[in-house]
Design a protein around this motif. Structure first.
Motif, short mmCIF file in Angstrom:
data_model
loop_
_atom_site.label_atom_id
_atom_site.label_comp_id
_atom_site.label_asym_id
_atom_site.label_seq_id
_atom_site.Cartn_x
_atom_site.Cartn_y
_atom_site.Cartn_z
N TYR A 195 5.47 22.42 -44.79
CA TYR A 195 5.89 22.96 -46.08
C TYR A 195 4.76 22.91 -47.08
O TYR A 195 3.77 22.18 -46.90
N ARG A 218 9.63 25.06 -46.25
CA ARG A 218 9.89 25.51 -47.61
C ARG A 218 8.59 25.78 -48.37
O ARG A 218 7.55 25.20 -48.07
N SER A 220 7.44 25.93 -52.45
CA SER A 220 7.83 25.71 -53.83
C SER A 220 6.61 25.85 -54.73
O SER A 220 5.59 25.21 -54.49
N GLY A 240 11.73 28.31 -44.64
CA GLY A 240 12.76 27.55 -45.35
C GLY A 240 13.08 28.18 -46.68
O GLY A 240 13.02 29.40 -46.85
N ASN A 241 13.42 27.34 -47.66
CA ASN A 241 13.71 27.82 -49.00
C ASN A 241 12.43 28.23 -49.72
O ASN A 241 11.37 27.66 -49.48
N PHE A 242 12.55 29.20 -50.61
CA PHE A 242 11.40 29.72 -51.35
C PHE A 242 11.76 29.73 -52.83
O PHE A 242 12.60 30.51 -53.27
N GLY A 243 11.13 28.83 -53.58
CA GLY A 243 11.36 28.77 -55.01
C GLY A 243 10.07 29.05 -55.75
O GLY A 243 9.04 28.44 -55.47
N VAL A 260 12.71 35.31 -45.42
CA VAL A 260 12.85 33.97 -45.98
C VAL A 260 14.00 33.31 -45.24
O VAL A 260 15.12 33.84 -45.23
N GLY A 262 15.61 30.47 -45.81
CA GLY A 262 16.61 29.80 -46.64
C GLY A 262 16.91 30.63 -47.86
O GLY A 262 16.87 31.86 -47.84
N TRP A 263 17.20 29.95 -48.98
CA TRP A 263 17.45 30.69 -50.20
C TRP A 263 16.15 31.07 -50.89
O TRP A 263 15.11 30.45 -50.67
N PHE A 264 16.23 32.07 -51.73
CA PHE A 264 15.09 32.54 -52.51
C PHE A 264 15.47 32.45 -53.98
O PHE A 264 16.40 33.11 -54.43
N LEU A 265 14.74 31.62 -54.72
CA LEU A 265 15.01 31.43 -56.14
C LEU A 265 13.78 31.80 -56.94
O LEU A 265 12.68 31.32 -56.69
#
Length: 271
Positions: A195, A218, A220, A240-243, A260, A262-265
């Motif tokens: 990550y 992820r 971040s 994973g998640n992408f913030g 992506v 996971g979630w994308f924020l």
């Protein structure tokens, strides 16, 4: 024949005794100074810990380690420690290099270091430049935290991010700075197998990520809301998640992004 065997045994013992066989913990200046006296021919230590408990300001230098060229793991920690002088011969760390919670202001004694097998961590010191680490050509995990916490106050002495990576792939990249405006030194990275988490309230330019193509875990990014350049145009995959914090709602800097996991924020700033 017996005499020859006895001589070989003595020679083996002498060579083996050149270095301590197990973990070495040095907690006082006297212990550090005595190391080179007790082991004058030692160039490698399996596990070396230089620790100075809070309130003990005895350690002023590491000159007793001047012959050490390689270690398995090296940990230097403790607020009273002010200098890495004595580590100038160190070129190779098989596992982890951890400089944590010291008053060390300069990493210059690590200029000859070229290899870290696993984790390279510079965390909570008074370091003013990361450039002495620019000769490192291998590591798996990188942790940079420029601020130290003393008397309930976070303080940073790193004015800019001047580390220039010489690797294309890493497992973990985790960087937090207080005053840096860019992370241009990350431009060699093309993939992260674990990550990546980078942050900095004054970072306004992330053009150093323009070659990054994939992050297995992820991703971040927490930077200044005034950021003007992301340059993530090569990024194709985040497992994973992408913030990510952005200035406005223009996502053109993600034009190559395909998936992506996971979630994308996204929002103006995550800080």
């Amino acid at each position: 024949m017996k005499k020859l065997f006895f001589f070989i045994m003595l020679l083996s013992c002498a060579v083996y005794s050149q270095c301590p066989p197990t973990t070495v913990t040095l907690a006082t200046q006297a212990q550090i100074d005595n190391f080179i006296i007790q082991y004058p021919n030692c160039t490698h230590v399996n596990n070396l810990q230089v620790v100075s408990p809070l309130g003990n300001s005895d350690i002023t230098n590491l000159n007793g380690l001047q012959n050490i060229t390689s270690v398995g793991t090296l940990r230097v920690s403790g607020w009273p420690i002010m200098s890495l002088a004595g580590l100038n011969s160190l070129t190779h760390v098989e596992n982890d290099l951890l400089i944590v919670g010291t008053r060390v202001t300069s990493l210059a004694p690590l200029t000859n270091l070229t290899y870290v097998g696993r984790e390279l961590r510079i965390d909570g010191n008074k370091v003013s430049s990361l450039a002495p680490l620019n000769n490192v050509t291998h590591f798996q995990d990188l942790f940079i935290q420029d601020a130290h916490f003393v008397n309930n106050v976070y303080t940073s002495y790193l004015p800019t991010f001047d580390l220039v990576l010489n690797v294309t792939t890493a497992r973990i990249i985790e960087i937090t700075t207080t005053h840096a405006t860019h992370y241009n030194g990350l431009s060699s990275l093309t993939s992260i197998t674990g990550y990546m988490a980078i942050s900095g309230p004054t970072v306004t330019n992330l053009s150093g990520l323009h070659n990054l193509q994939s992050v297995a875990g992820r991703l971040s990014i927490d930077v200044s809301p005034a950021i003007t350049s992301y340059s993530l145009s090569s990024l194709q995959h985040v497992g994973g998640n992408f913030g990510v914090g952005i200035a406005g709602t223009n996502l053109s800097f993600l034009s190559s992004l395909q998936s992506v996991g996971g979630w994308f924020l996204y929002r103006r700033s995550l800080i």
